[in-house]
Design an enzyme around this catalytic site. Sequence first.
Site, mmCIF file in Angstrom:
data_model
loop_
_atom_site.group_PDB
_atom_site.id
_atom_site.type_symbol
_atom_site.label_atom_id
_atom_site.label_comp_id
_atom_site.label_asym_id
_atom_site.label_seq_id
_atom_site.Cartn_x
_atom_site.Cartn_y
_atom_site.Cartn_z
ATOM 1 N N ASP A 1 -4.363 2.420 -4.690
ATOM 2 C CA ASP A 1 -2.926 2.407 -4.413
ATOM 3 C C ASP A 1 -2.497 1.086 -3.782
ATOM 4 O O ASP A 1 -1.484 1.018 -3.089
ATOM 5 C CB ASP A 1 -2.562 3.565 -3.482
ATOM 6 C CG ASP A 1 -3.282 3.496 -2.145
ATOM 7 O OD1 ASP A 1 -4.363 2.893 -2.092
ATOM 8 O OD2 ASP A 1 -2.763 4.032 -1.151
ATOM 9 N N ASN B 1 -1.796 12.778 -3.693
ATOM 10 C CA ASN B 1 -2.671 13.087 -4.825
ATOM 11 C C ASN B 1 -3.276 14.484 -4.683
ATOM 12 O O ASN B 1 -3.354 15.249 -5.647
ATOM 13 C CB ASN B 1 -3.776 12.031 -4.904
ATOM 14 C CG ASN B 1 -4.134 11.653 -6.319
ATOM 15 O OD1 ASN B 1 -3.320 11.790 -7.231
ATOM 16 N ND2 ASN B 1 -5.338 11.170 -6.509
ATOM 17 N N ASP C 1 0.857 -1.192 0.000
ATOM 18 C CA ASP C 1 0.000 0.000 0.000
ATOM 19 C C ASP C 1 0.888 1.237 0.000
ATOM 20 O O ASP C 1 1.846 1.311 0.773
ATOM 21 C CB ASP C 1 -0.882 0.041 1.254
ATOM 22 C CG ASP C 1 -2.248 -0.586 1.017
ATOM 23 O OD1 ASP C 1 -2.386 -1.322 0.031
ATOM 24 O OD2 ASP C 1 -3.149 -0.362 1.836
ATOM 25 N N ASP D 1 -1.041 9.482 -10.730
ATOM 26 C CA ASP D 1 -0.948 8.352 -11.665
ATOM 27 C C ASP D 1 0.505 7.994 -11.949
ATOM 28 O O ASP D 1 0.868 6.813 -12.022
ATOM 29 C CB ASP D 1 -1.661 8.694 -12.976
ATOM 30 C CG ASP D 1 -3.175 8.677 -12.836
ATOM 31 O OD1 ASP D 1 -3.683 8.206 -11.799
ATOM 32 O OD2 ASP D 1 -3.859 9.143 -13.776
#
Length: 218
Positions: free
Chosen positions: A123, A87, A79, A96
């Site tokens: 993620d 983000n 993770d 991304d």
Amino acid sequence: RERWYVMRVSRLENTRRLLYVCSHFDITERRHAEEEALHLSRHDSLTGLANRRHFEEVLASEVRRAIRRRMPVSLIEVDVDFFKEFNDWHGHVAGDECLVSVAEILARYARRPGDLAARLGGDEFALVLGETDADATLHFAEGIRDAVVALGLAYGETNAPVSVSVGAATLRSHGRHSERSLFAAADRALYRAKSAGRNRVEHEHVDDDTDPAEPEAR
């Protein structure tokens, strides 16, 4: 360039000699379209890794193979720590790109036919390692963690580095366990890694005395 053909053979009627007509049909474009459709159904469009469906198929297959051959099989779950914050700070394009970079690191460890790197969603990533014992799995897990830190990605006013939490599990018994047991163990290890402060690796063995319970809720 490879090409594919369908050949049809039919006998000519009302002839004194035994004659046949052979027809060849070029199906290369159709074959390419079928292969592309199969690839898209099994892979994540952003990272190119296997998707959740393909991951589950391979994990089940590798666990069955390990049980038959009485060999270990391991699973690593990854993770990205505080990915939402990254983000929000940099935007979705940078987010991304971060996920693609992590995916490329995992793909380096999927070198053998029994290995598979996958994106489970968001993620969350996973790495199936066929015929891999606990020591090698821990080595790979630490390598993944170090490689992500080495990317040098950061976010926020404090310039916090991007890291990953890693949960790993190794199935080394061949009793009543299945791919569900292995996935649950890796998920528990991941939960411990995140609870202990993130940017760390935790490992769990799956033995005959391990309770094949559901993964802990996160």
